[in-house]
Design an enzyme around this catalytic site. Sequence first.
Site, PDB file in Angstrom:
ATOM      1  N   ASP A  53       0.687  -1.478  -0.035  1.00 37.74           N
ATOM      2  CA  ASP A  53      -0.285   0.162  -0.195  1.00 37.74           C
ATOM      3  C   ASP A  53       1.101   1.172  -0.374  1.00 37.74           C
ATOM      4  O   ASP A  53       2.002   1.218  -0.513  1.00 37.74           O
ATOM      5  CB  ASP A  53      -1.187  -0.442   1.369  1.00 37.74           C
ATOM      6  CG  ASP A  53      -2.198   0.112   1.105  1.00 37.74           C
ATOM      7  OD1 ASP A  53      -2.266   1.642   0.601  1.00 37.74           O
ATOM      8  OD2 ASP A  53      -3.038   0.092   0.990  1.00 37.74           O
TER       9      ASP A  53
ATOM     10  N   SER B 251     -10.945  -0.747  -1.211  1.00 38.53           N
ATOM     11  CA  SER B 251     -10.054  -0.340   0.326  1.00 38.53           C
ATOM     12  C   SER B 251     -10.295  -0.865   1.561  1.00 38.53           C
ATOM     13  O   SER B 251      -8.885  -1.000   2.121  1.00 38.53           O
ATOM     14  CB  SER B 251      -9.415   0.899   0.037  1.00 38.53           C
ATOM     15  OG  SER B 251      -8.701   0.903  -1.073  1.00 38.53           O
TER      16      SER B 251
ATOM     17  N   HIS C  90      -3.401   6.013   3.499  1.00 41.09           N
ATOM     18  CA  HIS C  90      -4.420   4.831   2.757  1.00 41.09           C
ATOM     19  C   HIS C  90      -3.730   3.542   3.542  1.00 41.09           C
ATOM     20  O   HIS C  90      -4.682   2.990   4.118  1.00 41.09           O
ATOM     21  CB  HIS C  90      -3.787   4.998   1.193  1.00 41.09           C
ATOM     22  CG  HIS C  90      -5.202   3.950   0.768  1.00 41.09           C
ATOM     23  ND1 HIS C  90      -4.816   2.624   0.470  1.00 41.09           N
ATOM     24  CD2 HIS C  90      -6.453   4.046   0.526  1.00 41.09           C
ATOM     25  CE1 HIS C  90      -5.365   1.461   0.015  1.00 41.09           C
ATOM     26  NE2 HIS C  90      -7.082   2.996  -0.700  1.00 41.09           N
TER      27      HIS C  90
END
Length: 758
Positions: free
Chosen positions: A140, A544, A215
């Site tokens: 990620d 996600s 994220h």
Amino acid sequence: MKLATALTLFLVLRFVLTNGIKSTTKHYIVYLGKHSHPNLDSVILANHEMLAAVTGSVDGAQHAAVQHYSKNFRGFSAMLTPEQAEQLEKNESVVSVFESRTNPVHTTHSWDFLGVDSVNQYNKLMRTDYKSDVIVGVIDTGVWPESQSFNDKGLGPAPKRFKGECVVGEQLTSAHCNRKLIGARFYSKGFEAENGPLESFNKTFIRSARDTDGHGSHTASTVAGSVVTNVSLFGIATGTARGGAPNARLAIYKACWFNLCSDADLLLAFDDATNDGVDIISLSVGPLPPQPSFFSDAISIGSFHAFSKGIFVSASAGNSGLPSTAANVAPWIFTVAASSVDRDFTSNVHLGNSKMLKGSSLNPLTMDKQYGIIAATTAAAPGVSPQNASFCKINTLDQTLIKGKIVVCTTETVLDNRQDKSIVVKQGGGVGMILIDPIAKDVGFQFVIPATLIGQKEALELQAYLTTDKNPVAIIYPTTTVLNTKPAPTMAVFSSMGPNVINPDIIKPDITAPGVNILAAWSPLATEEAAERSVDFNIISGTSMSCPHVSAIAAIIKSCHPSWSPSAIKSAIMTTATVIDNNDTLISRDPFGSQTTPFDYGSGHVNPAAALDPGLVYDFNTQDIIEFLCSNGAGLAEFKNLTGEPLTCKNHTTPSYNLNYPSVGIGNMNGTVTAIRTVTYYGKGPTVYLSYVESPEGVKIGVIPHRLRFKKAGQKKTFKIKFTPYKNSNGSFVFGSLTWRNGIQSVRSPIGLNVVSV
Ligand SMILES: *[C@@H]1O[C@H](CO)[C@@H](O)[C@H](O)[C@H]1NC(C)=O
Ligand SMILES: *[C@@H]1O[C@H](CO)[C@@H](O)[C@H](O)[C@H]1NC(C)=O
Ligand SMILES: *[C@@H]1O[C@H](CO)[C@@H](O)[C@H](O)[C@H]1NC(C)=O
Ligand SMILES: *[C@@H]1O[C@H](CO)[C@@H](O)[C@H](O)[C@H]1NC(C)=O
Ligand SMILES: *[C@@H]1O[C@H](CO)[C@@H](O)[C@H](O)[C@H]1NC(C)=O
Ligand SMILES: *[C@@H]1O[C@H](CO)[C@@H](O)[C@H](O)[C@H]1NC(C)=O
Ligand SMILES: *[C@@H]1O[C@H](CO)[C@@H](O)[C@H](O)[C@H]1NC(C)=O
Ligand SMILES: *[C@@H]1O[C@H](CO)[C@@H](O)[C@H](O)[C@H]1NC(C)=O
Ligand SMILES: *[C@@H]1O[C@H](CO)[C@@H](O)[C@H](O)[C@H]1NC(C)=O
């Protein structure tokens, strides 16, 4: 997405100029056949030699080379002209050459959200004393190591088998790793080769595994974050934050920058993670739809190598929200859709006529009093049409009219950047925003001023008030959290749907999990996604967010059942999922409660407690996958791309609908078809399972035998499912299910059939 593409194009050009490489070069990944090199240095030397043959010099080769692969397969990536790539492909020691592309992370683009500690709701059902030696690799945007979610209180030393490391980089030393964060690597060469130097983006970044996008910290903490009490987003969603598997270890592979990830970097991250000894890989990234094939994207290829080594890979299905857009659809990947949980975040509007409009938003801001309301349509800047003004885009509003007012805006398309509208209103002196947004009203957003989303019904009431009252006023209330809402779960409006565009015999997505309004750790440097506020925990939505929930459940299963294969874990999660919501009806889809099918959620909504004890398991291995691909016409060229080895198929292959998958799909049914499945009994003691069938419209189903008798664990039984169609399904799929029951477990498989002829 538009912005990212524009940046990509612009910066590739810039990279080309500064490096003096011909503008026709592209980034290619080159697979080499098996050849032994004792160490990385000699691999690099050999790669440079081979490249020199096409670039003309060793110097040119060194410039062209980007990444070197040496662990699970041999190869490298390089900036080459198509001619050079073709020339390399002819060399006898080259297996295949394919282009590397850039993929987006799967958070709903610029949708910043309100949330829920949804993981908690099922942890209550499960023991938390399971062993803590499961390692989850998260590929990620990196990690914020100081986050309380990554503290290692109570954990023993890292498992000895872990071979990864804490790679030192900018603002990150080996001291930032601990017993929770046991590894951290980062990759930027592929990204920079495709998009230009990181510096040229004019955005915050740090050259190490340290996360500046938020994220990666969010997904990693959702999988395995430690327990942190009393967290919230400015008092919203207050509670305990923790990952689904708070005792699991995290190995971080940062392969994404500014929420974009290069194939070449992803492949290297997969290679390292697979070699480091992780048990599970969590990947909230994917190609944009339509996914082209299993043989040309790094995620399909990297995850195939991982699967072959016994690693469970879960990946997000994407946020495209439409039929046939699901990504990461290879059968060796667990493909995760996103759904809501039973909490709402309401931010209501109190009108001057004392009517209350239901709104939803992630709005921590308090309005001190009532303010006048103005519709953006009546506040158009000179020369702008009322309709164009209604979207509240930059330079469309008359600042003298909106100053000190609450502005009513509308969305133009579902992809609109909603936060930008609040910035436009604020810059024009507006004090609040009411956004008419029937499509996205179930997804929480954050704004720079008090703002909320309303649906169509509320919009009509507001309209009526605005037209009847000379001086309309309102106050927007800050968010309150509403619990136990019904129905839940519902499928998120953005969650990508099947059918599987590459092979409709495999129903995709596989499963759904919470992905709307999820609270988890954040990078304090990532302020763009948090309405320009620096936060340690943030609430966002996307597939996600649902993918790491499933990675966590897989980690729990792995810790209870260390010997289970990736497909056994997949089967356990799928066959125990539910398609019924908390109002005892079939799960519906946002925003209008429309009817769903397995193309929304595959087998259904995850049920982690049941997944620990599935009863029967549908297992398959790498050889089964190869046969599956053979039956779909894969040949030498396809296997070269996928496996890096020239494999050939046997002459007689079983049809691809016979892959021993935990769901049953037949994409092209011409007359009667019989599918075969084998189940392995994972329970204790003798038992008998009986089959129960829900027949799809127009198809009769016979299960032979319809009774399966097991004496002890480990026993396998094969059965046939005979489909006899009597009605054409008219170009679309019809759905049903097969469930094996023994009075304790219920082992359910969805069925999806496309009857082209009876
Ligand atoms: C293929 O690559 C090898 C190894 O780099 C090199 O020795 C050989 O000369 C190349 N063959 C051709 C035909 O270019
Ligand atoms: C191998 O990958 C390349 C690049 O992605 C693609 O163009 C090519 O079609 C693939 N080959 C096969 C046989 O799928
Ligand atoms: C870079 O970002 C800063 C701050 O956001 C901005 O002021 C500046 O104009 C930007 N420069 C370029 C070249 O985009
Ligand atoms: C939780 O945090 C808030 C704000 O940080 C603080 O005011 C409150 O006292 C805390 N509550 C507990 C139980 O620690
Ligand atoms: C409205 O916006 C569209 C698209 O941006 C543009 O083509 C059109 O000229 C605009 N019309 C007015 C009157 O502003
Ligand atoms: C719950 O189900 C009942 C019966 O199917 C239905 O009438 C009702 O509208 C549902 N409630 C919600 C909140 O969806
Ligand atoms: C497969 O078919 C090819 C040509 O049709 C034949 O030469 C070969 O012997 C066959 N292989 C096997 C294993 O049957
Ligand atoms: C179904 O199979 C029959 C016999 O093989 C063939 O003639 C027919 O064209 C097929 N129909 C479709 C719709 O594929
Ligand atoms: C397909 O269309 C025909 C004719 O309109 C209809 O009779 C039949 O029920 C349809 N089949 C399904 C499965 O909906």
